[in-house]
Design a protein around this motif. Structure first.
Motif, PDB file in Angstrom:
ATOM      1  N   ALA A   1       0.854  -1.289  -0.035  1.00  8.23           N
ATOM      2  CA  ALA A   1       0.068  -0.068   0.086  1.00  8.23           C
ATOM      3  C   ALA A   1       0.794   1.420   0.075  1.00  8.23           C
ATOM      4  CB  ALA A   1      -0.788  -0.172   1.089  1.00  8.23           C
ATOM      5  N   GLU A   2       1.887   1.136   0.907  1.00  3.92           N
ATOM      6  CA  GLU A   2       2.814   2.629   0.801  1.00  3.92           C
ATOM      7  C   GLU A   2       3.559   2.799  -0.466  1.00  3.92           C
ATOM      8  OE1 GLU A   2       5.424   2.171   4.279  1.00  3.92           O
ATOM      9  OE2 GLU A   2       3.883   2.216   5.619  1.00  3.92           O
ATOM     10  N   PHE A   3       3.859   1.330  -1.003  1.00 11.29           N
ATOM     11  CA  PHE A   3       4.399   1.377  -2.535  1.00 11.29           C
ATOM     12  C   PHE A   3       3.584   2.115  -3.553  1.00 11.29           C
ATOM     13  CE2 PHE A   3       5.328  -0.989  -6.495  1.00 11.29           C
ATOM     14  CZ  PHE A   3       6.415  -0.262  -6.649  1.00 11.29           C
ATOM     15  N   ILE A   4       2.681   1.568  -3.629  1.00 10.35           N
ATOM     16  CA  ILE A   4       1.547   2.264  -4.539  1.00 10.35           C
ATOM     17  C   ILE A   4       1.300   3.569  -3.996  1.00 10.35           C
ATOM     18  CG2 ILE A   4      -0.819   2.199  -5.110  1.00 10.35           C
ATOM     19  CD1 ILE A   4      -0.754  -1.051  -4.781  1.00 10.35           C
ATOM     20  N   ALA A   5       1.171   4.033  -2.897  1.00  4.44           N
ATOM     21  CA  ALA A   5       0.907   5.483  -2.629  1.00  4.44           C
ATOM     22  C   ALA A   5       2.359   6.470  -2.945  1.00  4.44           C
ATOM     23  CB  ALA A   5       0.716   5.616  -1.220  1.00  4.44           C
ATOM     24  N   TRP A   6       3.317   5.647  -2.725  1.00  3.36           N
ATOM     25  CA  TRP A   6       4.577   6.422  -3.126  1.00  3.36           C
ATOM     26  C   TRP A   6       4.673   6.533  -4.751  1.00  3.36           C
ATOM     27  CZ3 TRP A   6       8.822   6.072  -6.349  1.00  3.36           C
ATOM     28  CH2 TRP A   6       9.804   7.022  -6.197  1.00  3.36           C
ATOM     29  N   CYS A   7       4.292   5.583  -5.271  1.00  6.35           N
ATOM     30  CA  CYS A   7       4.287   5.286  -7.143  1.00  6.35           C
ATOM     31  C   CYS A   7       3.165   6.529  -7.517  1.00  6.35           C
ATOM     32  CB  CYS A   7       4.053   4.198  -7.525  1.00  6.35           C
ATOM     33  SG  CYS A   7       5.381   3.226  -7.373  1.00  6.35           S
ATOM     34  N   ARG A   8       1.948   6.964  -6.763  1.00  4.31           N
ATOM     35  CA  ARG A   8       1.240   7.638  -7.318  1.00  4.31           C
ATOM     36  C   ARG A   8       1.589   9.108  -7.038  1.00  4.31           C
ATOM     37  NH1 ARG A   8      -4.233   4.682  -4.728  1.00  4.31           N
ATOM     38  NH2 ARG A   8      -4.447   3.059  -6.572  1.00  4.31           N
TER      39      ARG A   8
ATOM     40  N   ASP B   1       2.059   5.197 -12.600  1.00  2.94           N
ATOM     41  CA  ASP B   1       2.878   5.473 -13.915  1.00  2.94           C
ATOM     42  C   ASP B   1       4.360   4.886 -13.364  1.00  2.94           C
ATOM     43  OD1 ASP B   1       3.895   6.113 -16.209  1.00  2.94           O
ATOM     44  OD2 ASP B   1       3.820   8.162 -15.558  1.00  2.94           O
ATOM     45  N   VAL B   2       4.756   3.721 -13.905  1.00  4.84           N
ATOM     46  CA  VAL B   2       5.962   3.212 -13.660  1.00  4.84           C
ATOM     47  C   VAL B   2       6.923   3.193 -15.092  1.00  4.84           C
ATOM     48  CG1 VAL B   2       5.826   2.325 -11.508  1.00  4.84           C
ATOM     49  CG2 VAL B   2       5.603   1.044 -13.272  1.00  4.84           C
ATOM     50  N   VAL B   3       8.184   3.121 -14.870  1.00  4.98           N
ATOM     51  CA  VAL B   3       9.018   2.977 -16.229  1.00  4.98           C
ATOM     52  C   VAL B   3       9.573   1.578 -16.101  1.00  4.98           C
ATOM     53  CG1 VAL B   3      11.055   3.569 -17.548  1.00  4.98           C
ATOM     54  CG2 VAL B   3       9.685   5.428 -15.968  1.00  4.98           C
TER      55      VAL B   3
ATOM     56  N   ARG C   1       8.450   8.083 -11.868  1.00  2.00           N
ATOM     57  CA  ARG C   1      10.012   8.360 -11.292  1.00  2.00           C
ATOM     58  C   ARG C   1      10.575   6.888 -10.701  1.00  2.00           C
ATOM     59  NH1 ARG C   1      10.483  12.125  -6.481  1.00  2.00           N
ATOM     60  NH2 ARG C   1      12.468  11.231  -6.450  1.00  2.00           N
ATOM     61  N   LEU C   2       9.785   5.757 -10.807  1.00  2.00           N
ATOM     62  CA  LEU C   2       9.911   4.472 -10.462  1.00  2.00           C
ATOM     63  C   LEU C   2      10.652   3.740 -11.760  1.00  2.00           C
ATOM     64  CD1 LEU C   2       9.829   2.439  -7.671  1.00  2.00           C
ATOM     65  CD2 LEU C   2       8.624   1.359  -9.464  1.00  2.00           C
ATOM     66  N   ASN C   3      11.661   2.973 -11.548  1.00  2.00           N
ATOM     67  CA  ASN C   3      12.093   2.122 -12.682  1.00  2.00           C
ATOM     68  C   ASN C   3      11.751   0.751 -12.092  1.00  2.00           C
ATOM     69  OD1 ASN C   3      13.116   4.148 -14.362  1.00  2.00           O
ATOM     70  ND2 ASN C   3      14.925   4.208 -13.296  1.00  2.00           N
TER      71      ASN C   3
END
Length: 89
Positions: free
Chosen positions: A25-32, A63-65, A37-39
């Motif tokens: 959940a924290e990972f998804i929140a950070w990505c949002r 949105d991830v790369v 910015r995340l590769n």
């Protein structure tokens, strides 16, 4: 429309410790909060871990790369070096 299950597999989400997250959940929140910015590494375009990453991104609205590698070991090396920040394995 899906007709039947082809296979079932379990994945581990590896995240570099430099990311300030302790759960999915924290990972998804950070990505949002940090779109693009995340590769996110995989063992190659179209590989099952790439498809898992694409499914997570689509369902979570992040949105991830995607960074494809020639196998899982090279991707793990790059994750350890913080050149990519996450991958499924």
């Amino acid at each position: 429309v899906p007709v039947g299950m082809v296979f079932r597999s379990a994945f581990v989400l590896h995240v570099h410790p430099s990311l300030p997250v302790n759960s999915v959940a924290e990972f998804i929140a950070w990505c949002r909060a940090n779109p693009g910015r995340l590769n996110f590494g995989s063992s190659g375009t179209g590989a099952v871990n790439h498809l898992a990453q694409a499914l997570l991104a689509a369902r979570a609205g992040i949105d991830v790369v995607h960074v494809p590698f020639r196998g899982g070991v090279p991707a793990l090396v790059e994750l350890r070096q913080n050149r990519i920040q996450a991958m499924f394995q």
